[in-house]
Scaffold this motif. Structure first.
Motif, PDB file in Angstrom:
ATOM      1  N   PHE A  11      47.171  29.886   6.271  1.00  0.00           N
ATOM      2  CA  PHE A  11      47.878  30.801   7.164  1.00  0.00           C
ATOM      3  C   PHE A  11      47.092  32.105   7.262  1.00  0.00           C
ATOM      4  O   PHE A  11      46.129  32.320   6.508  1.00  0.00           O
ATOM      5  CB  PHE A  11      49.315  31.050   6.684  1.00  0.00           C
ATOM      6  N   ILE A  12      47.491  32.959   8.178  1.00  0.00           N
ATOM      7  CA  ILE A  12      46.794  34.233   8.352  1.00  0.00           C
ATOM      8  C   ILE A  12      47.729  35.390   8.029  1.00  0.00           C
ATOM      9  O   ILE A  12      48.964  35.247   8.126  1.00  0.00           O
ATOM     10  CB  ILE A  12      46.229  34.390   9.784  1.00  0.00           C
ATOM     11  N   LEU A  13      47.159  36.507   7.668  1.00  0.00           N
ATOM     12  CA  LEU A  13      47.936  37.718   7.366  1.00  0.00           C
ATOM     13  C   LEU A  13      47.937  38.615   8.605  1.00  0.00           C
ATOM     14  O   LEU A  13      47.049  39.442   8.796  1.00  0.00           O
ATOM     15  CB  LEU A  13      47.337  38.446   6.166  1.00  0.00           C
ATOM     16  N   LYS A  14      48.949  38.443   9.446  1.00  0.00           N
ATOM     17  CA  LYS A  14      49.003  39.176  10.705  1.00  0.00           C
ATOM     18  C   LYS A  14      49.208  40.674  10.494  1.00  0.00           C
ATOM     19  O   LYS A  14      48.828  41.485  11.337  1.00  0.00           O
ATOM     20  CB  LYS A  14      50.125  38.631  11.590  1.00  0.00           C
ATOM     21  N   ASN A  15      49.839  41.034   9.380  1.00  0.00           N
ATOM     22  CA  ASN A  15      50.161  42.441   9.127  1.00  0.00           C
ATOM     23  C   ASN A  15      49.092  43.157   8.302  1.00  0.00           C
ATOM     24  O   ASN A  15      49.275  44.315   7.934  1.00  0.00           O
ATOM     25  CB  ASN A  15      51.512  42.549   8.415  1.00  0.00           C
ATOM     26  N   LYS A  16      47.999  42.465   7.998  1.00  0.00           N
ATOM     27  CA  LYS A  16      46.929  43.076   7.208  1.00  0.00           C
ATOM     28  C   LYS A  16      45.593  42.828   7.890  1.00  0.00           C
ATOM     29  O   LYS A  16      44.682  42.213   7.319  1.00  0.00           O
ATOM     30  CB  LYS A  16      46.920  42.532   5.781  1.00  0.00           C
ATOM     31  N   LEU A  17      45.478  43.302   9.107  1.00  0.00           N
ATOM     32  CA  LEU A  17      44.272  43.077   9.882  1.00  0.00           C
ATOM     33  C   LEU A  17      43.075  43.803   9.269  1.00  0.00           C
ATOM     34  O   LEU A  17      43.219  44.879   8.686  1.00  0.00           O
ATOM     35  CB  LEU A  17      44.472  43.533  11.329  1.00  0.00           C
ATOM     36  N   LEU A  18      41.908  43.212   9.417  1.00  0.00           N
ATOM     37  CA  LEU A  18      40.680  43.818   8.928  1.00  0.00           C
ATOM     38  C   LEU A  18      40.191  44.876   9.914  1.00  0.00           C
ATOM     39  O   LEU A  18      40.763  45.052  10.984  1.00  0.00           O
ATOM     40  CB  LEU A  18      39.613  42.734   8.750  1.00  0.00           C
ATOM     41  N   VAL A  25      42.221  34.811   6.647  1.00  0.00           N
ATOM     42  CA  VAL A  25      42.805  33.481   6.459  1.00  0.00           C
ATOM     43  C   VAL A  25      43.059  33.271   4.968  1.00  0.00           C
ATOM     44  O   VAL A  25      42.200  33.576   4.135  1.00  0.00           O
ATOM     45  CB  VAL A  25      41.873  32.380   6.997  1.00  0.00           C
ATOM     46  N   VAL A  26      44.237  32.736   4.646  1.00  0.00           N
ATOM     47  CA  VAL A  26      44.644  32.547   3.257  1.00  0.00           C
ATOM     48  C   VAL A  26      44.892  31.070   2.988  1.00  0.00           C
ATOM     49  O   VAL A  26      45.463  30.352   3.824  1.00  0.00           O
ATOM     50  CB  VAL A  26      45.922  33.349   2.940  1.00  0.00           C
ATOM     51  N   LEU A  27      44.443  30.619   1.839  1.00  0.00           N
ATOM     52  CA  LEU A  27      44.689  29.254   1.370  1.00  0.00           C
ATOM     53  C   LEU A  27      45.783  29.302   0.310  1.00  0.00           C
ATOM     54  O   LEU A  27      45.708  30.091  -0.629  1.00  0.00           O
ATOM     55  CB  LEU A  27      43.403  28.666   0.783  1.00  0.00           C
ATOM     56  N   ARG A  39      42.525  34.485  -0.529  1.00  0.00           N
ATOM     57  CA  ARG A  39      41.843  34.672   0.751  1.00  0.00           C
ATOM     58  C   ARG A  39      40.527  33.908   0.699  1.00  0.00           C
ATOM     59  O   ARG A  39      39.788  34.010  -0.280  1.00  0.00           O
ATOM     60  CB  ARG A  39      41.581  36.150   1.026  1.00  0.00           C
ATOM     61  N   ILE A  40      40.233  33.169   1.747  1.00  0.00           N
ATOM     62  CA  ILE A  40      39.048  32.311   1.744  1.00  0.00           C
ATOM     63  C   ILE A  40      37.818  33.024   2.297  1.00  0.00           C
ATOM     64  O   ILE A  40      36.823  32.381   2.609  1.00  0.00           O
ATOM     65  CB  ILE A  40      39.310  31.011   2.524  1.00  0.00           C
ATOM     66  N   GLN A  41      37.907  34.356   2.470  1.00  0.00           N
ATOM     67  CA  GLN A  41      36.777  35.145   2.965  1.00  0.00           C
ATOM     68  C   GLN A  41      36.389  34.742   4.385  1.00  0.00           C
ATOM     69  O   GLN A  41      35.214  34.752   4.752  1.00  0.00           O
ATOM     70  CB  GLN A  41      35.562  35.025   2.031  1.00  0.00           C
ATOM     71  N   ARG A  42      37.361  34.355   5.173  1.00  0.00           N
ATOM     72  CA  ARG A  42      37.174  34.076   6.589  1.00  0.00           C
ATOM     73  C   ARG A  42      38.273  34.800   7.353  1.00  0.00           C
ATOM     74  O   ARG A  42      39.358  35.057   6.813  1.00  0.00           O
ATOM     75  CB  ARG A  42      37.258  32.568   6.893  1.00  0.00           C
ATOM     76  N   SER A  43      38.004  35.126   8.604  1.00  0.00           N
ATOM     77  CA  SER A  43      38.995  35.810   9.421  1.00  0.00           C
ATOM     78  C   SER A  43      38.957  35.256  10.835  1.00  0.00           C
ATOM     79  O   SER A  43      37.986  34.614  11.239  1.00  0.00           O
ATOM     80  CB  SER A  43      38.751  37.325   9.429  1.00  0.00           C
ATOM     81  N   ILE A  44      40.012  35.545  11.609  1.00  0.00           N
ATOM     82  CA  ILE A  44      40.128  35.009  12.957  1.00  0.00           C
ATOM     83  C   ILE A  44      41.045  35.914  13.774  1.00  0.00           C
ATOM     84  O   ILE A  44      41.937  36.578  13.227  1.00  0.00           O
ATOM     85  CB  ILE A  44      40.691  33.564  12.923  1.00  0.00           C
ATOM     86  N   SER A  45      40.837  35.938  15.076  1.00  0.00           N
ATOM     87  CA  SER A  45      41.736  36.690  15.960  1.00  0.00           C
ATOM     88  C   SER A  45      43.116  36.040  15.923  1.00  0.00           C
ATOM     89  O   SER A  45      43.231  34.809  15.927  1.00  0.00           O
ATOM     90  CB  SER A  45      41.192  36.688  17.388  1.00  0.00           C
TER      91      SER A  45
END
Length: 291
Positions: A11-18, A25-27, A39-45
């Motif tokens: 899942f993603i952390l919508k409230n903790k944007l980089l 992205v969180v595993l 956190r898997i050290q990846r991010s996405i829009s």
């Protein structure tokens, strides 16, 4: 078998944007109600994330690479879990993630850099506050370049290569607009952290240190000095405020005695630390500006 029910989700952390506007992205691994996540050290829009399918719905190359990476992680987790079942071992979610990422022996660059800075900050007198501030700025710059080069929030020391060092130097000079010697100061800050890592055995490959050593060579400068007419102009100039008049006096004093203005700033800071009541913060700020 009880205790072996495994669930893997992303899942993603919508409230903790980089800083780049993307969501990390969180595993999450769950076994019989027990769970752990990382956190898997990846991010996405945010708009590209498909929450139901737990993957990117984009069509670009970065989306395809992310989805492949997520599948790889999921497969590795199931292999780790299956092997534990065969061996009769009951793994916890935390233990699975420790095996997956080798977290017990994995040393990350930004994490280690922040720990070094915290350690230096906790020992007053080891580094001047201005130097500590430079290390903190350097840490922020390294974080930005790591995200640009690796598309991660942090990387292990073993992942650093010449490509990253080159990208860091280019970012300092081209994006930040720093001159050669100023950029060399930040490169030297990063080099010192890598030296600490190498000394502790966290980084075996010394090529990054060699490359940084080559880039940290400063260009020789030839400072100019005020002549008598220029110094007299400063002396005869009326300042609009009393504190600026005192700054001018210190500047003129340095001009006659050849004492470095930076050394005077250090003395004033030391006297202020000892509560001697010499000068004030604003005057010191002006002195640092002239220095």
């Amino acid at each position: 078998m009880k205790g072996n029910t495994l669930n893997v989700m992303f899942f993603i952390l919508k409230n903790k944007l980089l800083k780049n506007g993307e969501a990390p992205v969180v595993l999450r691994v769950t076994i019989n109600g027990q769970r752990d996540e990382i956190r898997i050290q990846r991010s996405i829009s945010v708009e590209l994330w498909d929450n139901a399918k737990m993957r990117s719905k984009g069509r670009g190359r970065s989306s395809a690479e992310l989805n492949m990476y997520l599948e790889t992680l999921k497969d590795r987790i199931y292999v780790i879990h299956r092997n534990s079942v065969y061996d009769g071992e009951r793994l916890t979610p935390k233990k699975i993630l420790d095996i997956l990422y080798a977290r017990e022996g994995r040393h990350l660059v930004l994490k280690a850099m922040k720990e070094c800075i915290d350690g230096w900050s906790a020992s007053p007198g080891d580094l001047h506050p201005a130097t500590l501030a430079r290390y903190n700025r350097c840490c922020g710059l390294v974080e930005t370049v790591i995200r640009d080069v690796y598309n991660k929030e942090d990387v292990a020391f073993s992942e650093l290569d010449k490509k990253f060092i080159t990208a860091f130097e280019r970012y300092l000079k081209e994006t930040c607009g720093l001159a050669r010697n100023t950029a060399a100061k930040y490169l030297e800050c990063f080099r010192k952290v890598l030296k600490v890592a190498q000394h502790k055995g966290w980084m075996e490959d010394g090529r990054c240190l060699e490359e940084l050593g080559r880039l940290c060579v400063k260009e020789e400068t030839f400072p100019s000095f005020l002549d008598w007419d220029e110094l007299r102009t400063v002396m005869e100039t009326d300042m609009p405020a009393g504190r600026l008049e005192r700054v001018k006096d210190v500047f003129v004093f340095c001009g006659f005695t050849f004492v470095a203005l930076t050394n005077v700033c250090l003395i004033i800071n030391k006297l202020q630390t000892n509560n001697r009541g010499i000068g004030n913060g604003l005057e010191t700020t002006y002195l640092h500006h002239f220095a």
